[in-house]
Write a protein that holds these residues in place. Structure first.
Motif, PDB file in Angstrom:
ATOM      1  N   MET A 173      30.430  92.112  53.277  1.00  0.00           N
ATOM      2  CA  MET A 173      29.943  93.100  54.236  1.00  0.00           C
ATOM      3  C   MET A 173      28.749  92.575  55.022  1.00  0.00           C
ATOM      4  N   LEU A 174      27.802  91.906  54.300  1.00  0.00           N
ATOM      5  CA  LEU A 174      26.630  91.345  54.983  1.00  0.00           C
ATOM      6  C   LEU A 174      27.035  90.233  55.948  1.00  0.00           C
ATOM      7  N   CYS A 175      28.012  89.434  55.542  1.00  0.00           N
ATOM      8  CA  CYS A 175      28.487  88.357  56.425  1.00  0.00           C
ATOM      9  C   CYS A 175      29.115  88.946  57.680  1.00  0.00           C
ATOM     10  N   PHE A 176      29.957  89.967  57.508  1.00  0.00           N
ATOM     11  CA  PHE A 176      30.589  90.610  58.657  1.00  0.00           C
ATOM     12  C   PHE A 176      29.543  91.240  59.578  1.00  0.00           C
ATOM     13  N   ALA A 177      28.556  91.901  58.960  1.00  0.00           N
ATOM     14  CA  ALA A 177      27.521  92.563  59.761  1.00  0.00           C
ATOM     15  C   ALA A 177      26.733  91.549  60.577  1.00  0.00           C
ATOM     16  N   PHE A 178      26.464  90.365  59.982  1.00  0.00           N
ATOM     17  CA  PHE A 178      25.739  89.327  60.712  1.00  0.00           C
ATOM     18  C   PHE A 178      26.560  88.829  61.899  1.00  0.00           C
ATOM     19  N   VAL A 179      27.863  88.604  61.665  1.00  0.00           N
ATOM     20  CA  VAL A 179      28.739  88.140  62.748  1.00  0.00           C
ATOM     21  C   VAL A 179      28.800  89.179  63.866  1.00  0.00           C
ATOM     22  N   VAL A 180      28.942  90.467  63.470  1.00  0.00           N
ATOM     23  CA  VAL A 180      28.978  91.528  64.467  1.00  0.00           C
ATOM     24  C   VAL A 180      27.674  91.571  65.255  1.00  0.00           C
ATOM     25  N   TYR A 181      26.546  91.402  64.564  1.00  0.00           N
ATOM     26  CA  TYR A 181      25.236  91.429  65.234  1.00  0.00           C
ATOM     27  C   TYR A 181      25.126  90.305  66.257  1.00  0.00           C
ATOM     28  N   VAL A 182      25.558  89.089  65.863  1.00  0.00           N
ATOM     29  CA  VAL A 182      25.451  87.945  66.773  1.00  0.00           C
ATOM     30  C   VAL A 182      26.340  88.150  68.001  1.00  0.00           C
ATOM     31  N   ILE A 183      27.579  88.578  67.758  1.00  0.00           N
ATOM     32  CA  ILE A 183      28.491  88.808  68.892  1.00  0.00           C
ATOM     33  C   ILE A 183      27.977  89.938  69.775  1.00  0.00           C
ATOM     34  N   GLN A 184      27.435  90.989  69.133  1.00  0.00           N
ATOM     35  CA  GLN A 184      26.926  92.123  69.897  1.00  0.00           C
ATOM     36  C   GLN A 184      25.742  91.717  70.770  1.00  0.00           C
ATOM     37  N   ARG A 185      24.881  90.851  70.222  1.00  0.00           N
ATOM     38  CA  ARG A 185      23.754  90.357  71.032  1.00  0.00           C
ATOM     39  C   ARG A 185      24.274  89.592  72.248  1.00  0.00           C
ATOM     40  N   HIS A 186      25.301  88.772  72.041  1.00  0.00           N
ATOM     41  CA  HIS A 186      25.870  88.009  73.159  1.00  0.00           C
ATOM     42  C   HIS A 186      26.465  88.954  74.207  1.00  0.00           C
ATOM     43  N   VAL A 187      27.181  89.982  73.729  1.00  0.00           N
ATOM     44  CA  VAL A 187      27.791  90.934  74.657  1.00  0.00           C
ATOM     45  C   VAL A 187      26.710  91.699  75.416  1.00  0.00           C
TER      46      VAL A 187
END
Length: 397
Positions: A118-132
């Motif tokens: 869950m933490l790994c997924f949340a980090f990936v989502v955060y990074v992609i969301q920052r890019h978006v």
């Protein structure tokens, strides 16, 4: 005007998006830019299909944990769906995996395994969301800069229009009509008619080499200089010579101005003109039905240090028509790459010679516009002068 138009379009799109979300609740899951793209169902299908495929593989295909494959639907959701939906999907994927996990695994290990995923997924989502978010911020900045530029160009166009004549000169026995249509927001074309006395008027048409803002700035300088020179008691040759010096001082070697200056004296029924590299004006003679070109007699303004010109003249008769224009008319191209050209322009002038100056001007523009599909590659300027001498006029030498 363009700024107002873009604002109205954005407001209309926002209202349409709100209407779509009210009619289709599933669209509220998508990002605004995805809904605006017009294929709203495809992202939902991709995310849902990826989630089902990974859940199926995790449960039936493999005996080992495939929890990290859920990164595929999570990434798709981050790209296409709203932020809160993406984070909610993380929890849903972990629950799917936990439900499909073998029950004999130690509970503490299962919890640690699920939390780490869950933490790994949340980090990936955060990074992609920052890019978006950064991409959206950049797009917003670009739109704002574009709107500001359009606003500045419209303001420049309004200033340009101040140099154009606002009314027709009150010269008896002459009908004068002129128009200028820029191919962009601002124009490198210029025309004017300046009264000299009660029976003489000076008509000017000019075309700056190039397009866009640089050409428009040099056009404004040309218009201002011509207005200043007209206020002094100078001949046309002196005007052209001084204008060449002034334009040469404020422009580089790649910028020059083609110019045609003509004076029409209704008492003497004569036209005197100086053509500095401009398209030859057309003099239609009503008595014979012939067209006489008022050809160039010197180089364009701003090309050389000295402007050596010749003053030419022609007699005028009742019903004669003088047509001045820029190359935006003759160089207008149709879909086959053919130019409107001098022959078509001459035929239009002959056909409309009995019209008023205003109607002939409109006819020339409309004929060229129909020829090129209203897609001009350059600024278009047309000035028409029609001689309406009456029988009682006297000719003085």
């Amino acid at each position: 005007m363009n700024n107002v138009l873009h604002s109205a379009v954005r407001q209309s799109m926002a209202a349409e998006l709100r209407g779509l979300r009210e009619r289709a609740p599933l669209l509220s899951l998508l990002r605004k830019d995805v809904v605006a793209s017009g294929v709203a169902w495809l992202p939902l299908v991709l995310v849902l299909g990826a989630t089902i495929a990974v859940a199926y593989a995790d449960h039936f295909v493999s005996s080992i944990s495939l929890v990290y494959l859920y990164i595929l639907p999570v990434c798709l959701a981050t790209i296409f769906l709203r932020r809160e939906v993406s984070y909610s999907l993380i929890a849903a994927c972990i629950l799917f995996h936990d439900y499909n996990s073998p029950r004999h695994i130690n509970a503490g290990f299962r919890i640690f395994h699920n939390l780490s995923a869950m933490l790994c997924f949340a980090f990936v989502v955060y990074v992609i969301q920052r890019h978006v978010d950064q991409r959206e911020a950049l797009a917003k900045t670009v739109r704002q800069q574009r709107d500001d530029l359009l606003k500045d160009v419209e303001l420049a166009a309004q200033v340009q229009r101040l140099f154009l004549p606002t009314g027709k000169p009150a010269i008896a026995a002459l009908e004068i009509a002129g128009m200028m249509q820029p191919s962009r927001g601002v124009s490198g074309d210029y025309y004017d008619y300046i009264p000299i006395d009660a029976h003489t008027t000076q008509i000017i048409i000019a075309d700056v080499a190039g397009k866009g803002v640089p050409a428009a700035l040099l056009m404004s300088a040309t218009a201002a200089a011509m207005r200043l020179e007209a206020n002094h008691d100078r001949s046309m040759l002196q005007q052209v010579e001084r204008l060449n010096t002034e334009i040469r001082a404020v422009s580089d070697a790649e910028r020059y101005v083609t110019l045609l200056v003509a004076e029409i004296d209704t008492h003497k029924r004569k036209i005197h003109y100086v053509n500095c590299g401009h398209n030859p004006a057309l003099l239609f003679r009503s008595k014979t039905g012939t067209l006489t070109p008022l050809n160039s007699s010197c180089p364009p303004i701003g090309l050389s240090l000295e402007e050596v010109c010749e003053l030419a003249s022609a007699d005028l008769s009742p019903g004669d028509v003088v047509v001045l224009y820029t190359d935006g008319v003759t160089e207008a191209q149709n879909r086959l790459g053919e130019e409107f050209g001098m022959e078509r322009l001459s035929a239009t002038v002959r056909r409309g010679s009995s019209l008023s100056a205003e109607d002939l001007m409109v006819d020339i523009y409309n004929t060229a516009a129909d020829f090129c599909g209203d897609d001009f590659n350059d600024d278009v300027t047309v000035v028409v002068v029609k001689c309406d001498f009456n029988g009682s006029s006297t000719i003085t030498s």
